[in-house]
Design a protein around this motif. Sequence first.
Motif, mmCIF file in Angstrom:
data_model
loop_
_atom_site.group_PDB
_atom_site.id
_atom_site.type_symbol
_atom_site.label_atom_id
_atom_site.label_comp_id
_atom_site.label_asym_id
_atom_site.label_seq_id
_atom_site.Cartn_x
_atom_site.Cartn_y
_atom_site.Cartn_z
ATOM 1 N N HIS A 274 -4.638 15.174 5.429
ATOM 2 C CA HIS A 274 -5.172 14.754 6.728
ATOM 3 C C HIS A 274 -5.039 13.246 6.914
ATOM 4 O O HIS A 274 -4.665 12.777 7.994
ATOM 5 C CB HIS A 274 -6.628 15.217 6.891
ATOM 6 C CG HIS A 274 -6.719 16.651 7.279
ATOM 7 N ND1 HIS A 274 -7.139 17.063 8.510
ATOM 8 C CD2 HIS A 274 -6.415 17.775 6.599
ATOM 9 C CE1 HIS A 274 -7.085 18.378 8.577
ATOM 10 N NE2 HIS A 274 -6.657 18.835 7.421
ATOM 11 N N GLU A 275 -5.340 12.494 5.876
ATOM 12 C CA GLU A 275 -5.194 11.028 5.963
ATOM 13 C C GLU A 275 -3.722 10.651 6.110
ATOM 14 O O GLU A 275 -3.380 9.757 6.884
ATOM 15 C CB GLU A 275 -5.805 10.368 4.725
ATOM 16 C CG GLU A 275 -7.319 10.424 4.674
ATOM 17 C CD GLU A 275 -7.887 11.801 4.318
ATOM 18 O OE1 GLU A 275 -9.050 12.058 4.643
ATOM 19 O OE2 GLU A 275 -7.152 12.639 3.725
ATOM 20 N N ALA A 276 -2.853 11.342 5.396
ATOM 21 C CA ALA A 276 -1.412 11.078 5.486
ATOM 22 C C ALA A 276 -0.905 11.299 6.904
ATOM 23 O O ALA A 276 0.025 10.622 7.350
ATOM 24 C CB ALA A 276 -0.653 11.972 4.503
ATOM 25 N N GLU A 277 -1.547 12.237 7.619
ATOM 26 C CA GLU A 277 -1.145 12.542 8.993
ATOM 27 C C GLU A 277 -1.933 11.737 10.032
ATOM 28 O O GLU A 277 -1.840 12.010 11.218
ATOM 29 C CB GLU A 277 -1.306 14.041 9.245
ATOM 30 C CG GLU A 277 -0.349 14.881 8.404
ATOM 31 C CD GLU A 277 -0.604 16.375 8.502
ATOM 32 O OE1 GLU A 277 -1.657 16.791 9.048
ATOM 33 O OE2 GLU A 277 0.258 17.134 8.029
ATOM 34 N N GLY A 278 -2.734 10.766 9.581
ATOM 35 C CA GLY A 278 -3.453 9.900 10.508
ATOM 36 C C GLY A 278 -4.848 10.374 10.871
ATOM 37 O O GLY A 278 -5.477 9.799 11.757
ATOM 38 N N ARG A 279 -5.349 11.392 10.192
ATOM 39 C CA ARG A 279 -6.680 11.932 10.497
ATOM 40 C C ARG A 279 -7.598 11.713 9.291
ATOM 41 O O ARG A 279 -7.381 10.820 8.501
ATOM 42 C CB ARG A 279 -6.558 13.424 10.833
ATOM 43 C CG ARG A 279 -5.674 13.697 12.031
ATOM 44 C CD ARG A 279 -5.667 15.176 12.445
ATOM 45 N NE ARG A 279 -5.488 16.118 11.347
ATOM 46 C CZ ARG A 279 -4.319 16.647 10.975
ATOM 47 N NH1 ARG A 279 -3.227 16.306 11.609
ATOM 48 N NH2 ARG A 279 -4.249 17.515 9.989
ATOM 49 N N VAL B 275 -10.094 4.793 -3.306
ATOM 50 C CA VAL B 275 -9.723 6.159 -2.930
ATOM 51 C C VAL B 275 -9.088 6.885 -4.109
ATOM 52 O O VAL B 275 -8.410 6.276 -4.930
ATOM 53 C CB VAL B 275 -8.752 6.200 -1.722
ATOM 54 C CG1 VAL B 275 -9.361 5.556 -0.499
ATOM 55 C CG2 VAL B 275 -7.432 5.568 -2.031
ATOM 56 N N GLY B 276 -9.342 8.194 -4.151
ATOM 57 C CA GLY B 276 -8.621 9.051 -5.074
ATOM 58 C C GLY B 276 -7.272 9.374 -4.461
ATOM 59 O O GLY B 276 -7.116 9.424 -3.242
ATOM 60 N N LEU B 277 -6.297 9.577 -5.304
ATOM 61 C CA LEU B 277 -4.935 9.798 -4.825
ATOM 62 C C LEU B 277 -4.276 10.875 -5.662
ATOM 63 O O LEU B 277 -4.632 11.072 -6.826
ATOM 64 C CB LEU B 277 -4.164 8.475 -4.945
ATOM 65 C CG LEU B 277 -2.785 8.363 -4.306
ATOM 66 C CD1 LEU B 277 -2.836 8.618 -2.811
ATOM 67 C CD2 LEU B 277 -2.189 6.984 -4.584
ATOM 68 N N ASN B 278 -3.334 11.582 -5.056
ATOM 69 C CA ASN B 278 -2.494 12.509 -5.821
ATOM 70 C C ASN B 278 -1.036 12.168 -5.549
ATOM 71 O O ASN B 278 -0.713 11.412 -4.631
ATOM 72 C CB ASN B 278 -2.825 13.972 -5.493
ATOM 73 C CG ASN B 278 -2.583 14.328 -4.038
ATOM 74 O OD1 ASN B 278 -1.788 13.715 -3.349
ATOM 75 N ND2 ASN B 278 -3.295 15.330 -3.556
ATOM 76 N N ALA C 43 2.529 8.335 1.497
ATOM 77 C CA ALA C 43 1.790 8.060 2.738
ATOM 78 C C ALA C 43 0.740 6.979 2.513
ATOM 79 O O ALA C 43 0.533 6.122 3.373
ATOM 80 C CB ALA C 43 1.136 9.335 3.261
ATOM 81 N N PHE C 44 0.085 7.009 1.339
ATOM 82 C CA PHE C 44 -0.898 5.967 1.031
ATOM 83 C C PHE C 44 -0.210 4.616 0.906
ATOM 84 O O PHE C 44 -0.706 3.602 1.404
ATOM 85 C CB PHE C 44 -1.674 6.298 -0.248
ATOM 86 C CG PHE C 44 -2.666 5.222 -0.601
ATOM 87 C CD1 PHE C 44 -3.854 5.092 0.095
ATOM 88 C CD2 PHE C 44 -2.394 4.312 -1.618
ATOM 89 C CE1 PHE C 44 -4.760 4.084 -0.209
ATOM 90 C CE2 PHE C 44 -3.290 3.306 -1.934
ATOM 91 C CZ PHE C 44 -4.480 3.188 -1.230
ATOM 92 N N GLU C 45 0.939 4.579 0.252
ATOM 93 C CA GLU C 45 1.669 3.320 0.091
ATOM 94 C C GLU C 45 2.051 2.744 1.450
ATOM 95 O O GLU C 45 1.957 1.533 1.665
ATOM 96 C CB GLU C 45 2.901 3.528 -0.782
ATOM 97 C CG GLU C 45 2.551 3.793 -2.226
ATOM 98 C CD GLU C 45 3.752 4.157 -3.089
ATOM 99 O OE1 GLU C 45 4.841 4.431 -2.541
ATOM 100 O OE2 GLU C 45 3.583 4.176 -4.320
ATOM 101 N N THR D 241 -3.060 -2.976 -12.786
ATOM 102 C CA THR D 241 -2.105 -2.285 -13.630
ATOM 103 C C THR D 241 -0.794 -2.032 -12.914
ATOM 104 O O THR D 241 0.252 -1.965 -13.551
ATOM 105 C CB THR D 241 -2.684 -0.962 -14.129
ATOM 106 O OG1 THR D 241 -3.008 -0.159 -12.992
ATOM 107 C CG2 THR D 241 -3.929 -1.194 -14.963
ATOM 108 N N ALA D 242 -0.849 -1.847 -11.637
ATOM 109 C CA ALA D 242 0.378 -1.647 -10.869
ATOM 110 C C ALA D 242 0.055 -1.892 -9.413
ATOM 111 O O ALA D 242 -0.937 -1.408 -8.916
ATOM 112 C CB ALA D 242 0.898 -0.224 -11.048
ATOM 113 N N CYS D 243 0.863 -2.626 -8.754
ATOM 114 C CA CYS D 243 0.683 -2.830 -7.329
ATOM 115 C C CYS D 243 1.475 -1.790 -6.572
ATOM 116 O O CYS D 243 2.589 -1.481 -6.918
ATOM 117 C CB CYS D 243 1.128 -4.239 -6.905
ATOM 118 S SG CYS D 243 -0.009 -5.495 -7.452
ATOM 119 N N LEU D 244 0.850 -1.260 -5.556
ATOM 120 C CA LEU D 244 1.552 -0.284 -4.719
ATOM 121 C C LEU D 244 2.402 -1.018 -3.710
ATOM 122 O O LEU D 244 2.074 -2.086 -3.265
ATOM 123 C CB LEU D 244 0.533 0.595 -3.998
ATOM 124 C CG LEU D 244 -0.327 1.460 -4.912
ATOM 125 C CD1 LEU D 244 -1.340 2.219 -4.080
ATOM 126 C CD2 LEU D 244 0.534 2.420 -5.698
#
Length: 184
Positions: free
Chosen positions: A107-112, A130-133, A139-141, A180-183
């Motif tokens: 939903h967040e990836a689609e703008g909601r 945020v948690g991420l998978n 989409a988060f990047e 540890t890592a930059c997105l």
Amino acid sequence: MKLACTMAPGRGDTDLVLERLANALAARGMRCCGTVQINSPRADAGPCDMDVRVLPDGAVLRISQDLGSQSRGCRLDPVALETAVGLVAAALSPEVDLLIVNKFGKHEAEGRGFRNVIAEALAMDVPVLVGLNTLNRPAFETFADGLAVELPPDPAVLLAWVDMVTNNAPSLGGGAGLQTACLG
């Protein structure tokens, strides 16, 4: 901008990490807003039931639907998710120490979903974790535009980051180990 994500390797592990972090921060008297996910096994051995607890001590909402044992579609209940989003949006204020969002999901990836709440928190200078998978990482990047830091799902590192961004720690030794890592 104070935006970070974390991703644990096992199914449901990110949910456990964020729930434990929220509990630890509450025990320290910090004001967290957002949601943590609680996965409960089902008696019929089907996929787990998914609930979110609205922080700090709000409602627990079932966000999964029982679509039957043969279903392979998305089980997320969008109405329940948007109810959680509304509750979090209503509680968000500049006095909040941290916004925790259990997952930057489809939903967040689609703008909601929590996407606008995350943006509002950042505009208020409220740190966001945020948690991420893997599926929604691109989409988060794009959303984060290179301004987020990825943190390992290590409780000590997450607590150190929270202390750093909320100015609760006098010194973290420069904080170099936190990024540890930059997105992006």
